[in-house]
Enzyme design. Sequence first.
Site, PDB file in Angstrom:
ATOM      1  CB  SER A 119      -0.957   0.023   1.195  1.00 29.02           C
ATOM      2  OG  SER A 119      -0.257   0.313   2.383  1.00 29.02           O
ATOM      3  CE  LYS A 156      -3.116   1.982   4.588  1.00 29.69           C
ATOM      4  NZ  LYS A 156      -2.341   0.819   4.961  1.00 29.69           N
TER       5      LYS A 156
END
Length: 197
Positions: A119, A156
């Site tokens: 990701s 993230k």
Amino acid sequence: MKDLTERQRKVLLFIEEFIEKNGYPPSVREIARRFRITPRGALLHLIALEKKGYIERKNGKPRALRVSKSIRNKIPLIGEIRAGEKREAIEYLEDYIEIPESFLSSGYDHFLLKVKGESMIEEHICDGDLVLVRRQDWAQNGDIVAAMVDGEVTLKKFYQRGDTVELRPANREMSSMFFKAEKVKILGKVVGVFRKL
């Protein structure tokens, strides 16, 4: 480095820092006082450090010890972090890895996490990389963070608008996750990435 307990590592770091500051090693009583343990407990830690080859002592002489193996720039690798969906938090010591001092922020603790998933590939953080995380409980918009939500950890980009936090992947094929700010705990900010070639 796997052979040191967390307390032994802290005692060794204390000895190194004490010598650097004062020019001589701490006494057994000073070690005991620093860690709020008995002098016998401090002595047992010194004996263990000596057996493992990290210090050398001269029996019967106060302050007669020297560090033979430094761990000043050895950073704990404490497990994996998912760069994808959230993952259950696993914080256990796997190893210590030597990191150049220039990568470390003075006055902060650091730890390493192994990345699982893709990701964060648009930030050049790939599956199998090690990320160096500076331990802190705050972040600015755009920072790459290790964050915990409901007991699970993820890697993230952090954005906060009012009382909403967005944890955004750096992969166009994946979606952001949104949470109330009080549900998100920042574990630290990513300050480096290491990769085997």
